[in-house]
Design a protein around this motif. Sequence first.
Motif, PDB file in Angstrom:
ATOM      1  N   VAL A   1       0.631  -1.035   0.127  1.00  0.00           N
ATOM      2  CA  VAL A   1       0.025  -0.004  -0.184  1.00  0.00           C
ATOM      3  C   VAL A   1       0.816   1.276  -0.112  1.00  0.00           C
ATOM      4  O   VAL A   1       1.754   1.354   0.745  1.00  0.00           O
TER       5      VAL A   1
ATOM      6  N   TYR B   1      -6.937   1.025  -0.081  1.00  0.00           N
ATOM      7  CA  TYR B   1      -6.450  -0.245  -0.100  1.00  0.00           C
ATOM      8  C   TYR B   1      -7.706  -1.426  -0.445  1.00  0.00           C
ATOM      9  O   TYR B   1      -7.460  -2.464  -1.156  1.00  0.00           O
TER      10      TYR B   1
ATOM     11  N   PHE C   1       0.869  -2.963   4.608  1.00  0.00           N
ATOM     12  CA  PHE C   1       1.220  -1.434   5.314  1.00  0.00           C
ATOM     13  C   PHE C   1       2.584  -1.485   5.899  1.00  0.00           C
ATOM     14  O   PHE C   1       2.978  -2.388   6.285  1.00  0.00           O
TER      15      PHE C   1
ATOM     16  N   GLU D   1       0.937   1.035  10.658  1.00  0.00           N
ATOM     17  CA  GLU D   1       0.020   1.858   9.809  1.00  0.00           C
ATOM     18  C   GLU D   1      -1.376   0.676   9.379  1.00  0.00           C
ATOM     19  O   GLU D   1      -1.974   1.267   8.656  1.00  0.00           O
TER      20      GLU D   1
ATOM     21  N   SER E   1       1.273  -5.986   8.329  1.00  0.00           N
ATOM     22  CA  SER E   1       2.407  -5.232   8.291  1.00  0.00           C
ATOM     23  C   SER E   1       3.417  -6.353   7.839  1.00  0.00           C
ATOM     24  O   SER E   1       3.277  -7.289   8.046  1.00  0.00           O
TER      25      SER E   1
END
Lengths: 230, 703
Positions: free
Chosen positions: B70, B76, B113, B117, B130
């Motif tokens: 992203v 997204y 991400f 985030e 993540s």
Amino acid sequence: MNARQVATMIGSTCQDLRSLDLTSFDNSPCERREGPLQRVSWPVAGGAAARAFPFGSLDQYLSLLQEGAFTCLLFDYSIVQASYDCDGNNVVAHSLLYWPSPVAVRDPVEDLGDLCAAVALCIESPSKASPLCELSLRSPMRFDFDPDRADDDHPEVHLHTQFDDTRIHVDRPMSFTTFVKMVFGTFYRETWNSCPDLARLHEQRVPLMRDERAPVNHSLCLSWSAGRDE
Amino acid sequence: MNLAPDLDVIYGSTQLNPGLLSSIVQGLQQAQVKGTFYIGYPVMASADSNTTIDALLVSQAPGMVAFHFVETGENYKEAQDRLFYVLESNLGRHETLRQGRRLGVTVNVISVFPEGEVPTPADPAYPAASPSTVVAALAGMTGIGDAQLYRSVCAAIQRVTTIKPHKKRQHVARPNSKGSVLRSIEKEIANLDRWQKSAAIETPEGPQRIRGLAGSGKTVVLALKAAYLHTQHPDWQIAVTFHTRTLYQQFKDLIERFTLEHLGDKPDWEKLHIVHSWGSSSTDGIYSLACTTANMIPTNYLSAKSRFGVMRAFEGVCNELAAAMKGREFNVFDAVLIDEAQDLPRSFFHIIDSITKAPKRIVWAYDELQNLSDAGMASTPELFGRDIQLTNTPGAPQQDIILPVCYRNTPWALTLAHALGFGLFREKGMVQHFDVPGLWMEIGYMVEKGLLDDGEDVVLARGPRSYPKFFENLLTPADAVQSQGFNTSDEQYAWIADQVAKNLKEDELDPDDILIVLPEPITQRNEYYALRRHLDSRSIPSSLAGVTNDRDLFSQAGIVTVSGIYRAKGNEAPMVYIANSDFCVVGHELIRLRNILFTAVTRSRAWVRLCGVGTNMAILQKEIDGVVNAGFKLAFRIPTQQELEAMRRINRDRTAEEKSQIRKAEKSLEEVLDLVKKGIISPDAMPQLKEILKAMRDKEKPS
């Protein structure tokens, strides 16, 4: 004559011509089914390749070479094509092409690729090709035996030359051997005279399917028949 | 060679952070995920645009997962929807992947991400993670349970579902006929192996070398690579070039199909050029294009042949052009892909170097053993005339790839080809060998006994994963490889014609499944006519490839192909007869002769019959029997570097001057022999004869 016999006749005549050094390349005669008939020709799809292009163009000659669409190439790279249709034991149609080489090649070529390259170069630029070959344009001649389409304007056996729609009456169909002998006897007199074995090649007779029609009015008429030299 | 890694990582073209990718790859490896992780691949077409998938994991568990990295501010969920639909619609085109009206495989998509985030609360319909949690997040994905379906998914992703349009073989009726065996072989789903995937998708910023056995898929790999590069970089000027003219159609078909799969459209032929190395008067080649670029008039083949001879015609014109281009950069192509590099002269590479833009994306594929000329394959610095090192750095596209799996030849035919090519079972000793013994392992052999080192005894066999299993399931070594000796050439041709007739009538093969190779170039036309007499008498149509038809044609439906060795290169057939194999047994240029034999044997996709005449064939049959009786294991002593040098000296090709000297010497000896036989010369009166015999005996003594 059935298809097998026709193929044998073509094969053995080609072999004879090869042994007399009169051909550069020759193809294996190929039999295949065409509807209810058995066609004997060279080993590519079709058998009517010569009719699919503008009659007698250089591109057409090159295309026949590239496709290997010939029965044999004579020593001067003239094309000889033979296609016969058989119904059982009868020959019911034929197409016999003699195409004098439109290119005079200075040195013998090793394979067809070299010949194609020389002809292609000649088509592209005769001056560029001049160290290798030069144009020598003459009309092809195709002898067709086509009884299915015969009518008063379309002789059963005829010769196409100069133009595709020119049909000169020919008195009878020919065996491949007869055709080859006629070609040499007519267009290669020197070879014919110096090579007596040519005249000895055994010919077979291809009979007409029905009574002969009269020649078309106001048209040339040829009487090329087997046994001329007998 | 690690033949069974759990996870293949393929580095396509990407702008993603290498550190981020590396941490995900490590996570997948630690989790022992089995499958392929593609980076920057594939490119998929939708109605509006092309989408490059950031990364795609294809595995049975956790299944097929598309990774979306992203970017700041990006929606997204929309991105995931787009990826899902483009994958589903593309895969849905493959019949083998459909179940009823829907796709039989689940398309999983996950967004990655930056750390810290990941949106909260999580939306289960739109997985997000993540870099540190992404592997754990895969646990909830839907896998691909069915192994056959998994293979079909792999083929679809690799774009190889349509590699070859299979023959229908509708006339095949008997379950165990050769035609039936072929039908089974052709039905196998094509999947790329890990080396092919790397070679096809990874393109370094610089040169890349792909070495591969005959039949290891070099041509397919280059075609895939061309299609992928063209899709990724539609504005690039890309050239694909090769030596054998008949490859043109094969490349065109493959690239067209692969591009269609990537883009849903045909290639832009203004950007992607498939060009013969030389060209002809009617079609461009690399040479003629380079001439135009350098304002030179290209020399045509016929003139070149008369100036440099048949064997050196191309080398001669390339040398001239390379000299004229030396030190100049012409920047024509962004990437150049070269197949059959072993057949191209070094100066051709100098030309390619001059017309390729920096960073010189030049990819060349070759198989040294298929080299039929006298020059060995040059090293990379020799090829380009400057110091280039090829390096394989972990986590980056590889620059030097070997394709070790042979898909074309049975393991038995390939082992036999290597044994005969090197003369491993030759009574008078080996003819040639690799400079580096370790290469045996890299081309798929395994050491059964001994050491792969200079001067060491070793026993080698094809590794179990160096060939597809279907060969063992469908064929037997005894049927796959056979040899037959004859007293006369005519007997040999009659036997071949009988066998071909049997292949057509009883074995349910088609005429174009059969290839008859004539190894001696000079006599091939006469030999063909001698063979054809027997084929014709059995109503078997045949053609001599490139001689009685155009040089761009190889096989034709309904016709048995007979071919000289040069024309046969780059082509293949299920059933191969090698006539006059004895030609390759004795001679002054044994390396070339043995390479001819290697090339001829490796044309066969299933069955090979080595035929020959006289005592030389008996010698060859001894070698063949040696391989067969050893169970297709190669037991020999690796030559030392000094021995290798000696082999090269003795068996190398001769210069024209040396050939002329040899011919003179042979003629003189014949004359002497004749005079001795007639009693005109007494051997006692000619001490030179004894000296010759002594010198020959000394030469034959093992060093």
